[in-house]
Write a protein that holds these residues in place. Structure first.
Motif, mmCIF file in Angstrom:
data_model
loop_
_atom_site.group_PDB
_atom_site.id
_atom_site.type_symbol
_atom_site.label_atom_id
_atom_site.label_comp_id
_atom_site.label_asym_id
_atom_site.label_seq_id
_atom_site.Cartn_x
_atom_site.Cartn_y
_atom_site.Cartn_z
ATOM 1 N N TYR A 48 -11.786 4.356 -4.726
ATOM 2 C CA TYR A 48 -11.976 4.352 -6.179
ATOM 3 C C TYR A 48 -12.892 5.514 -6.570
ATOM 4 C CZ TYR A 48 -12.896 2.185 -10.781
ATOM 5 O OH TYR A 48 -12.985 1.909 -12.115
ATOM 6 N N THR A 51 -11.457 9.132 -5.941
ATOM 7 C CA THR A 51 -10.519 9.773 -6.865
ATOM 8 C C THR A 51 -11.188 10.942 -7.580
ATOM 9 O OG1 THR A 51 -11.103 8.113 -8.507
ATOM 10 C CG2 THR A 51 -9.022 7.802 -7.351
ATOM 11 N N PHE A 102 0.779 -7.073 3.409
ATOM 12 C CA PHE A 102 2.200 -7.220 3.079
ATOM 13 C C PHE A 102 2.895 -8.126 4.083
ATOM 14 C CE2 PHE A 102 1.728 -2.850 1.079
ATOM 15 C CZ PHE A 102 1.598 -3.380 -0.181
ATOM 16 N N ASP A 105 1.972 -11.520 3.253
ATOM 17 C CA ASP A 105 2.600 -11.943 1.997
ATOM 18 C C ASP A 105 4.056 -12.329 2.203
ATOM 19 O OD1 ASP A 105 0.268 -11.522 0.683
ATOM 20 O OD2 ASP A 105 0.788 -9.524 -0.042
ATOM 21 N N ARG B 38 0.809 -5.394 -5.466
ATOM 22 C CA ARG B 38 1.654 -5.166 -4.276
ATOM 23 C C ARG B 38 2.614 -4.007 -4.499
ATOM 24 N NH1 ARG B 38 -1.403 -8.896 -1.305
ATOM 25 N NH2 ARG B 38 -2.580 -9.188 -3.215
ATOM 26 N N GLY B 41 0.768 -0.826 -4.389
ATOM 27 C CA GLY B 41 0.274 -0.619 -3.025
ATOM 28 C C GLY B 41 1.385 -0.125 -2.124
ATOM 29 N N LEU B 87 -3.667 5.082 -9.497
ATOM 30 C CA LEU B 87 -4.680 4.713 -10.490
ATOM 31 C C LEU B 87 -4.465 3.291 -10.994
ATOM 32 C CD1 LEU B 87 -5.183 7.998 -12.516
ATOM 33 C CD2 LEU B 87 -6.615 7.011 -10.738
ATOM 34 N N HIS B 89 -3.049 0.865 -9.351
ATOM 35 C CA HIS B 89 -3.430 0.022 -8.219
ATOM 36 C C HIS B 89 -4.954 -0.115 -8.135
ATOM 37 C CE1 HIS B 89 -3.161 -1.461 -4.057
ATOM 38 N NE2 HIS B 89 -4.238 -0.736 -3.837
ATOM 39 N N MET B 90 -5.616 1.020 -8.307
ATOM 40 C CA MET B 90 -7.070 1.061 -8.228
ATOM 41 C C MET B 90 -7.705 0.207 -9.321
ATOM 42 S SD MET B 90 -9.099 4.580 -8.913
ATOM 43 C CE MET B 90 -9.374 4.490 -10.675
#
Ligand code: HEM
Lengths: 142, 136
Positions: A48, A51, A102, A105, B38, B41, B87, B89-90
């Protein structure tokens, strides 16, 4: 009857602060999966913040030659390389953690054996991938 | 579909309803959050690989080469998708983190707002840079 009244009178004593607690975090033994869960969040947060590096690079490229060259110089300094390596490792770690998510999931990988296997996968794979990127970056120049 | 979105009960109900051609229930906020986390991602995986490979291919390249590469419409389009997906997702991920740690209602709202502002700021700057790249 007297008993009932007494129960009513003492009911308030067992308020929220006195209820038995579930074992708090320091009771548990550290496990690999716990550490990985935390690392997935930590790398997510690092990405985060990271970026901003990506933005800075993209803007430098867009602004023109001088800014691009300065960005390249920063990226090739020793601290630039360290930060980039950490960045790439965090990215791969988060990606492998995501792949593990994943798989879960989809409803697979819950057998203890598979959980362990997946955990070790997401410990080692990021290092392997980072090493690959490192090797490719060092081949010929840069 | 089930494979992609996991066994989130809402999603399965939604897919079942769809199969039976029943009127579909509106999908909940939490499920939508989950699904987009998801989807973005999953999209991030090839996009990240693409971006890192692009940088590796152009290691040590001069400015003109970089501009020519990232300014190509197709590459710029992929970069745009990468930026939007990463972005989004973030932002969703940070919302989960905020939900977990900030319980005070006003602070929670404020944190959501800061998160949105940061995301939009990064998105706008990235897109402006990309547009400039494509036009030069
Ligand atoms: C490379 C491919 C990526 C994959 C496969 C991926 C996958 C995921 C998944 C599945 C989650 C949800 C975890 C959960 O529900 O507990 C997640 C969370 C998150 N991701 Fe990613 N992600 C990727 C890239 C990124 C990038 C580039 C960023 C930031 C720019 C990012 C930031 C986050 C954050 C902040 C969270 C929330 C962490 C948490 O809730 O613990 N991810 N990611």
């Amino acid at each position: 009857m007297a008993h009932d009244r007494q129960a009513k009178q003492t009911a308030h004593i067992m308020d929220a602060s006195q209820r038995p607690l579930s074992p708090h975090i320091q009771i548990y033994r550290w496990t690999l999966t716990m550490a990985l869960s935390i690392l997935h969040r930590a790398t997510g947060l690092a990405l985060y913040a990271g970026t901003l590096l990506f933005v800075a690079w993209l803007v430098a490229v867009a602004l023109g030659e001088t800014h691009y060259v300065r960005a390249q110089m920063l990226a090739h300094s020793w601290y630039g390389v360290v930060i980039l390596l950490l960045y790439v490792w965090a990215l791969f770690h988060h990606m492998c953690g995501g792949i593990r998510h994943f798989i879960w999931d989809m409803g697979y990988g819950f057998k203890l054996r598979h959980v362990e296997w997946l955990a070790w996968f997401s410990v080692f794979m990021p290092f392997v991938l980072t090493a690959c990127v490192c090797y490719l970056a060092m081949m010929r120049g840069s | 579909m089930c494979l992609l979105f996991g066994n989130d009960a809402w999603v399965l109900t939604m897919i079942d309803n769809h199969k039976k051609q029943k009127p579909q229930k509106p999908i909940g906020q939490a499920s939508r959050h989950f699904i987009w986390q998801r989807v973005t991602g999953l999209a991030n995986i090839p996009l990240v690989v693409f971006f890192i490979a692009s940088l590796l291919i152009h290691r040590g390249a001069d400015h003109a080469t970089i501009i020519a590469y990232f300014g190509h419409p197709l590459i710029a389009l992929i970069m745009l998708v990468f930026i939007l997906s990463a972005l989004w997702h973030m932002r969703l991920g940070m919302e989960n983190v905020i939900d977990d740690y900030i319980h005070h209602k006003a602070f929670h709202k404020f944190a959501y707002l800061l998160n949105l502002i940061f995301t939009l700021f990064v998105a706008v700057v990235c897109i402006l840079a990309l547009v400039k790249l494509t036009l030069t």
